[in-house]
Design a protein around this motif. Sequence first.
Motif, mmCIF file in Angstrom:
data_model
loop_
_atom_site.group_PDB
_atom_site.id
_atom_site.type_symbol
_atom_site.label_atom_id
_atom_site.label_comp_id
_atom_site.label_asym_id
_atom_site.label_seq_id
_atom_site.Cartn_x
_atom_site.Cartn_y
_atom_site.Cartn_z
ATOM 1 N N VAL A 74 32.478 44.257 35.426
ATOM 2 C CA VAL A 74 33.839 44.584 34.988
ATOM 3 C C VAL A 74 33.932 44.753 33.478
ATOM 4 C CG1 VAL A 74 34.515 42.144 35.057
ATOM 5 C CG2 VAL A 74 36.275 43.883 35.094
ATOM 6 N N VAL A 102 31.849 34.709 39.739
ATOM 7 C CA VAL A 102 32.229 34.170 38.431
ATOM 8 C C VAL A 102 33.179 32.988 38.617
ATOM 9 C CG1 VAL A 102 33.236 34.680 36.182
ATOM 10 C CG2 VAL A 102 31.931 36.445 37.367
ATOM 11 N N GLY A 151 43.824 38.179 36.192
ATOM 12 C CA GLY A 151 43.312 39.320 36.947
ATOM 13 C C GLY A 151 42.502 38.843 38.135
ATOM 14 N N ASN A 152 41.490 39.614 38.482
ATOM 15 C CA ASN A 152 40.707 39.305 39.687
ATOM 16 C C ASN A 152 40.038 37.932 39.624
ATOM 17 O OD1 ASN A 152 40.838 41.799 41.368
ATOM 18 N ND2 ASN A 152 40.142 42.707 39.447
ATOM 19 N N ILE A 153 39.371 37.644 38.501
ATOM 20 C CA ILE A 153 38.648 36.367 38.420
ATOM 21 C C ILE A 153 39.636 35.213 38.244
ATOM 22 C CG2 ILE A 153 36.912 35.028 37.162
ATOM 23 C CD1 ILE A 153 35.589 37.721 36.398
ATOM 24 N N ASP A 173 49.551 35.595 31.461
ATOM 25 C CA ASP A 173 49.045 36.971 31.444
ATOM 26 C C ASP A 173 50.218 37.908 31.224
ATOM 27 O OD1 ASP A 173 48.034 39.549 31.985
ATOM 28 O OD2 ASP A 173 46.550 38.744 33.388
ATOM 29 N N TYR A 175 50.457 40.884 30.665
ATOM 30 C CA TYR A 175 50.345 42.277 31.113
ATOM 31 C C TYR A 175 50.553 42.446 32.607
ATOM 32 C CZ TYR A 175 48.402 42.446 26.498
ATOM 33 O OH TYR A 175 48.232 42.316 25.147
ATOM 34 N N PRO A 207 39.577 40.004 28.917
ATOM 35 C CA PRO A 207 38.494 40.748 28.257
ATOM 36 C C PRO A 207 38.432 40.362 26.785
ATOM 37 C CG PRO A 207 40.397 42.182 28.661
ATOM 38 C CD PRO A 207 40.714 40.863 29.284
ATOM 39 N N THR A 233 34.103 31.627 31.016
ATOM 40 C CA THR A 233 33.168 32.500 31.741
ATOM 41 C C THR A 233 33.539 33.955 31.487
ATOM 42 O OG1 THR A 233 34.511 32.478 33.748
ATOM 43 C CG2 THR A 233 32.751 30.830 33.613
ATOM 44 N N ALA A 234 34.319 34.193 30.400
ATOM 45 C CA ALA A 234 34.797 35.567 30.149
ATOM 46 C C ALA A 234 33.913 36.287 29.137
ATOM 47 C CB ALA A 234 36.249 35.549 29.707
ATOM 48 N N ASP A 259 29.800 29.924 29.963
ATOM 49 C CA ASP A 259 28.806 30.876 30.463
ATOM 50 C C ASP A 259 28.617 32.008 29.452
ATOM 51 O OD1 ASP A 259 27.002 31.861 32.468
ATOM 52 O OD2 ASP A 259 28.487 33.403 32.966
ATOM 53 N N HIS A 284 25.118 33.371 30.591
ATOM 54 C CA HIS A 284 25.807 34.547 31.171
ATOM 55 C C HIS A 284 25.299 34.848 32.585
ATOM 56 C CE1 HIS A 284 28.375 38.119 29.739
ATOM 57 N NE2 HIS A 284 28.413 38.066 31.058
HETATM 58 P P1 NAD Z 1 40.624 41.818 35.256
HETATM 59 O O1 NAD Z 1 40.783 43.076 34.507
HETATM 60 O O2 NAD Z 1 40.867 41.801 36.724
HETATM 61 O O3 NAD Z 1 41.561 40.691 34.617
HETATM 62 C C1 NAD Z 1 41.728 40.505 33.239
HETATM 63 C C2 NAD Z 1 43.155 40.068 33.029
HETATM 64 O O4 NAD Z 1 43.328 39.705 31.656
HETATM 65 C C3 NAD Z 1 44.195 41.156 33.332
HETATM 66 O O5 NAD Z 1 45.113 40.689 34.305
HETATM 67 C C4 NAD Z 1 44.871 41.404 31.987
HETATM 68 O O6 NAD Z 1 46.253 41.675 32.131
HETATM 69 C C5 NAD Z 1 44.641 40.085 31.288
HETATM 70 N N1 NAD Z 1 44.710 40.144 29.829
HETATM 71 C C6 NAD Z 1 44.238 41.098 29.001
HETATM 72 N N2 NAD Z 1 44.481 40.760 27.714
HETATM 73 C C7 NAD Z 1 45.134 39.577 27.739
HETATM 74 C C8 NAD Z 1 45.646 38.705 26.744
HETATM 75 N N3 NAD Z 1 45.554 39.024 25.451
HETATM 76 N N4 NAD Z 1 46.245 37.571 27.139
HETATM 77 C C9 NAD Z 1 46.347 37.237 28.448
HETATM 78 N N5 NAD Z 1 45.889 38.029 29.435
HETATM 79 C C10 NAD Z 1 45.287 39.181 29.088
HETATM 80 O O7 NAD Z 1 39.158 41.306 34.928
HETATM 81 P P2 NAD Z 1 38.337 40.185 35.700
HETATM 82 O O8 NAD Z 1 37.496 40.822 36.731
HETATM 83 O O9 NAD Z 1 39.235 39.087 36.103
HETATM 84 O O10 NAD Z 1 37.361 39.713 34.523
HETATM 85 C C11 NAD Z 1 37.845 38.997 33.402
HETATM 86 C C12 NAD Z 1 36.777 38.954 32.327
HETATM 87 O O11 NAD Z 1 35.662 38.179 32.779
HETATM 88 C C13 NAD Z 1 36.157 40.324 32.028
HETATM 89 O O12 NAD Z 1 36.855 41.028 31.039
HETATM 90 C C14 NAD Z 1 34.755 39.997 31.576
HETATM 91 O O13 NAD Z 1 34.716 39.940 30.168
HETATM 92 C C15 NAD Z 1 34.491 38.625 32.136
HETATM 93 N N6 NAD Z 1 33.382 38.601 33.104
HETATM 94 C C16 NAD Z 1 32.361 37.725 32.902
HETATM 95 C C17 NAD Z 1 31.314 37.649 33.802
HETATM 96 C C18 NAD Z 1 30.193 36.668 33.638
HETATM 97 O O14 NAD Z 1 29.093 36.941 34.084
HETATM 98 N N7 NAD Z 1 30.422 35.523 33.045
HETATM 99 C C19 NAD Z 1 31.295 38.508 34.910
HETATM 100 C C20 NAD Z 1 32.370 39.358 35.109
HETATM 101 C C21 NAD Z 1 33.393 39.413 34.192
#
Ligand code: NAD
Length: 310
Positions: A74, A102, A151-153, A173, A175, A207, A233-234, A259, A284
């Motif tokens: 992602v 994650v 979001g998803n995670i 969140d 957004y 992100p 883990t982000a 992570d 990671h």
């Molecule tokens: P996603 O896009 O589904 O969710 C991200 C959420 O963050 C969205 O709902 C968005 O509205 C919100 N957001 C953006 N900016 C914001 C802010 N300033 N304040 C509050 N909320 C805000 O993404 P996801 O799939 O849930 O993944 C989240 C993050 O996890 C990714 O961006 C990635 O960096 C990280 N990630 C890490 C691993 C790992 O191996 N550790 C794996 C996958 C993803």
Amino acid sequence: GAAAAAKPTVYVLDKFQPAVIEYVQDKFNAILPGMPGHEDWRAKAQYLLIRSSYLTAEDVENSPNLIAVGKQGVGIDKIDAKACAARGIKIFNTPGVNARAVAELALTLACSVARCVGTINRRQNAGQPVPKETCSGLILHKRPIGVIGMGNIGKTVATIFRGAYEAPIIAYDPYMPADAWSDLPHTRVSTVEELLRASDIVSVHVPLTESTRNLISMKELKLLGKEAIVINTARGGIINEADLETAVKEGIIWGAGLDCHEQEPPTFEKYSSMWQGNILSTPHIGAATEQTQIETGMAAARYLYEFTQS
Ligand code: NAD
């Protein structure tokens, strides 16, 4: 033959699971790393498949034919999305596909930090005595969890904590629409500060952008309690690492699970001091399950292929 000639050509910039490579070779004329001509991808490629490689503004500038990129996973912070957008180059990442893996790691880190598993295990494995009175941990039952980025995670993490610990969920969140998470009981707050004041566990799932860099520094950490646990883990850089290390060592918070780091992979040279406190660190590996690697790789390849056929 004619059918083979009609296949779109894709330059694959990273290693992918064998099942993914099989799919890619079936659907595309695939130029894999090490194949003749692969190093000319900038000059030639219309389509790229990426897992962990960078795609900088300079790469984009030197790739005059580039149309679209499939990105396993992602996070697209290693891809210059602005440079791509300016040229109309599409990026197909795989949101949602790795959320389970994650989120389960976020839980793993949080409950391990609660019971100081990392510290205890390190001492034990170094042959040091580990008397029980130095191993006192925390019960997590019903402790509120603050999720930054739902979001998803983030949503999966909240759901898991609710199931595992009957945790009240505090969500931030700005957004997401007002009815997001209507299927999950939660308290929605409109600032990070409010979330920190209400939470015992804080897990970030946003992100890395200019607005989320150092989202949590000392000022924010001080809003938490001394039994608070912070999980990242982000992406490295969302939580200020130097401040986090100080907060844990001075007992301002209980501990942290990371992570993601400002420097990846996290080296012993840079992090050994931090690792002396109750900070559990993994390199990671959030999406590092074979199942997840296959699913995210397949999704990236499929989204890219479907685009070539549209
Ligand atoms: P996603 O896009 O589904 O969710 C991200 C959420 O963050 C969205 O709902 C968005 O509205 C919100 N957001 C953006 N900016 C914001 C802010 N300033 N304040 C509050 N909320 C805000 O993404 P996801 O799939 O849930 O993944 C989240 C993050 O996890 C990714 O961006 C990635 O960096 C990280 N990630 C890490 C691993 C790992 O191996 N550790 C794996 C996958 C993803």
